[in-house]
Design a protein around this motif. Structure first.
Motif, PDB file in Angstrom:
ATOM      1  N   ILE A 282       0.654  -1.241   0.054  1.00  0.00           N
ATOM      2  CA  ILE A 282       0.124   0.025  -0.030  1.00  0.00           C
ATOM      3  C   ILE A 282       0.892   1.196  -0.108  1.00  0.00           C
ATOM      4  N   GLN A 284       2.717   4.744   1.229  1.00  0.00           N
ATOM      5  CA  GLN A 284       3.037   5.070   2.740  1.00  0.00           C
ATOM      6  C   GLN A 284       1.876   6.013   3.274  1.00  0.00           C
ATOM      7  N   PRO A 285       1.673   5.646   4.355  1.00  0.00           N
ATOM      8  CA  PRO A 285       0.749   6.413   4.959  1.00  0.00           C
ATOM      9  C   PRO A 285       1.064   8.071   4.979  1.00  0.00           C
ATOM     10  N   ALA A 308       4.602   0.466   1.769  1.00  0.00           N
ATOM     11  CA  ALA A 308       4.013   0.184   2.912  1.00  0.00           C
ATOM     12  C   ALA A 308       3.436  -1.365   3.013  1.00  0.00           C
ATOM     13  N   ASP A 310       0.207  -3.708   4.061  1.00  0.00           N
ATOM     14  CA  ASP A 310      -1.104  -3.833   4.842  1.00  0.00           C
ATOM     15  C   ASP A 310      -1.200  -5.449   5.323  1.00  0.00           C
ATOM     16  N   ASN A 336      -1.253  -3.878  12.956  1.00  0.00           N
ATOM     17  CA  ASN A 336      -1.141  -3.888  11.324  1.00  0.00           C
ATOM     18  C   ASN A 336       0.346  -3.273  11.050  1.00  0.00           C
ATOM     19  N   ARG A 338       0.745  -1.694   8.678  1.00  0.00           N
ATOM     20  CA  ARG A 338       0.829  -0.426   8.350  1.00  0.00           C
ATOM     21  C   ARG A 338       1.219   0.950   9.259  1.00  0.00           C
ATOM     22  N   HIS A 339       1.234   0.576  10.477  1.00  0.00           N
ATOM     23  CA  HIS A 339       1.730   1.467  11.600  1.00  0.00           C
ATOM     24  C   HIS A 339       2.992   1.636  11.710  1.00  0.00           C
ATOM     25  N   THR A 343       9.364   2.570   5.773  1.00  0.00           N
ATOM     26  CA  THR A 343       9.216   1.528   5.128  1.00  0.00           C
ATOM     27  C   THR A 343      10.433   0.712   5.210  1.00  0.00           C
TER      28      THR A 343
END
Lengths: 435, 435
Positions: A282, A284-285, A308, A310, A336, A338-339, A343
């Motif tokens: 996914i 990067q947030p 990233a 998920d 998760n 994603r936190h 990366t």
């Protein structure tokens, strides 16, 4: 970055029927590892449902040619280091061929079947000889939660949003899932004591981390560019970075954690490939308003777009009391990947930015990956607010920290609409009393 | 502890005449290492004067039997790990036999001579495959000097006199003497800057350390008792723990040094045995009035009586300007291993006190060993008071930190009345510009 192809097709099923349905190891996964069948020597294999495909047997049966054969050969010894050194090309060729061999309707089923072992009859080993082990600290919620306990007003240090903080860990004490962990002894000094004492740790903790197996290395003095970093990643696992918080608090200044961590680390035994995780990539947030942009050496378009991951990350606890009452493990946390604030590519590039050389089979840990709330804490230190707020279990027991006989189980899974879920297998170990 | 025997007799001379007089490698030393003659493969050898005895050639010539042959066999491959695993018995048998073979008047001179190589025609390699590298911080003057720069009022942290502080370093970037070191790039943030930048380190430093090669290891979960610690020590070397102080200052909180150190470490190539250093064993220096006694697990009578080492440690600098003018290296510091606050046995026992396993070929560093005054600083950070007070050199140059082309040379020597002096050989490397 890994591409999606027909090996990711969610309708693909295997003639190994246990692989279809709820297995961590469907035909879309195909992780590699080192196993030994009863009485046999350690060798490379591939998990499929509740079976393991023996790569040297499959090679001997003439099931591989070309690049795939080269990969299978490199993966058929007692460690996967040579396989990891080969990089993405041979690894992908092997995946394509394995998918063909194991899919329902394969004309080779009869030749592959004799190469399968029942996984529960086999012992799993470390997948690689680990040269160096580096642990990062990229879980920003963890860094914030822990920082709050030490520095309530200023939980994150000024370097955190610029530097993917990491440190060197101990390679010799890393063990695969299933090997018990002995509670360490060490020096501790309670805040009210005038002098330290020596004895068993009373604040033993787990840490929920993702592990990264290095593929091809870099020469000393030659950094890995952020655009090339993913080519150097060979696979993923779960990592429990066991931590003795009381030893850590007393020893860690000024050079960082040492005996608080190096008594044991546990990894899940299967190496999940970058290809298997491609569907769970996914963007990067976005960084919170006001956060600095990463420095240019850590910035790249593809990494921003899909750097990233998920992946659901779970911690479960099985206590002696629960075992006695026949209760299932208690879920301590659901987090998760994603936190992660940085990366995997940023970790690799930062690590080598000074010329430090990484080698095939080196292990990188992400650091504890907690989510933003109390149900997603990747360590018990966070979940119990430093032991102040105990966790209540269905068995009637309470926990502030881990007790002897407790078993900690980490799990991970990628899920995405339109794709088969892919799991990591378990990373578990039971705590033995101090010797 | 190692005993004194006739191999330590100061009147003993070798028929290898260069070993007699001012060599680091008299017949009383007999250090082991890995070398390759021009065009040949790496193999085990023993330094004697300006020659190297080829152990596999000597084995083939039938010069060893029994325990000595077992040790020579284990030491004749491309790394000494197997030899280190054997421990003191075979190592001492080999020493006795080597002393016999190489002494003046030996009846075997004619059979040994063909097994000698001219050292200057050979390449020296790392003596062992290093599984894990741990660096300690036992130089109390260094800890105090560096602490003063960060915390003028409170230089030593409260744990220092209880805990032999250590941390894990990088094994993959350790190189033998003679391999150049490339100046690292990294993130740095000068105090007056609002944000960090990325570029070549401007505060590059050396660190004068003693290195300890581990002999027989311990099982995970099984600490090494202080009374047994010396049985697990296989040898000694010099270690330069190159450090980029500007990278270190910005990155090291809260998990310790990482990229500031792991770009390179240099060791001297010869492994000096515990037997060779037996004459230089001294009692632990008395702790200053008011210092706490070590905790019981770090206390033992023999270690108190002879756990410390009296070894001169020296740092020299050769700059491009000095090379151009034909000037000799400039001595930056003369220190001594007696300034260690903790003994090697205490380091080993503390390291394993939580069950952490050490393995043959692991490397422990002592940390920088500075003496009490300004002429005995083991790092340039200390010698120049953090770069504020430059060093003036005979070439007319000045140094605040290391510059490109500078070569740092570490030397060590044991001297004691009634014994032959024993040296370590050099630990040297030149700084290359950032790539």
């Amino acid at each position: 970055m890994a591409q999606l192809d027909h090996t990711h097709d969610p309708t693909l099923e295997s003639w190994v029927v246990s692989a279809n349905g709820h297995s961590d190891f469907p035909i879309q996964n195909l992780p590699l590892g080192i196993f030994s069948p009863a009485g046999g020597a350690p060798r490379g294999g591939v998990a499929i449902g509740d079976r393991i495909l023996d790569l040297s047997a499959a090679l001997a049966a003439g099931l591989f040619t070309g690049e795939a054969a080269r990969a299978a050969e490199a993966a058929s010894g007692p460690v996967l280091n040579q396989f990891l050194a080969l990089g993405a090309g041979p690894r992908q060729a092997l995946r394509l061929r394995l998918s063909e061999l194991l899919k329902t309707g394969s004309s080779n089923q009869g030749r592959v079947e004799p190469c399968l072992h029942v996984a529960s009859d086999c012992t799993l080993h470390l997948p690689a000889r680990i040269g160096d082990y580096t642990d990062f600290y990229v879980g920003i919620h963890h860094a914030t939660n822990v920082g709050k306990q030490f520095r309530p007003d200023n939980p994150l240090l000024p370097n955190y949003k610029y530097v993917p903080i990491g440190y060197h860990g101990r390679a010799s004490s890393i063990r695969p899932s299933g090997v018990p962990v002995r509670r360490p002894r060490g020096q501790t000094k309670p805040p009210d004591a005038s002098e330290p004492g020596f004895g068993p740790s009373r604040r033993l903790d787990y840490e929920l981390e993702l592990g990264v197996w290095m593929g091809p290395g870099n020469e000393l003095g030659t950094p890995i560019d952020i655009g090339k970093a993913s080519e150097h990643v060979g696979g993923f696992c779960l990592l429990n970075d066991w931590s003795a918080r009381d030893i850590q608090a007393w020893e860690y200044q000024p050079l960082g954690p040492f005996l608080a961590k190096n008594f044991a680390s546990t990894v899940s035994a299967w190496m999940v490939t970058p290809e298997a995780l491609a569907p769970f990539r996914i963007p990067q947030p976005s960084r919170p308003e006001g956060d600095p942009a990463p420095l240019p050496y850590l910035t790249e378009e593809a990494d921003r777009r899909e750097g990233a991951l998920d992946l659901e990350l779970e911690v479960l606890l099985l206590t002696p009391g629960m075992r006695e009452k026949g209760l299932p493990p208690h879920r301590l946390a659901l987090s998760n990947a994603r936190h992660m604030y940085w990366t995997v590519a940023q970790m690799v590039t930062h690590h080598t930015s000074n010329g430090c050389n990484l080698q095939p089979g080196d292990l990188l840990g992400t650091g504890t990956i907690s989510g933003p709330d109390q149900s997603s804490c990747g360590s018990i230190l966070e979940a119990t607010l430093g032991g102040k707020s105990p966790i209540s279990l269905a068995s009637g027991e309470e926990r502030r920290f881990l007790e002897d006989g407790d078993e900690v189980i980490l799990r991970a899974r990628g899920r995405r609409n339109g794709f088969a879920p892919v799991g990591f297998g378990e990373c578990r170990a039971v705590i033995l009393p101090a010797g």
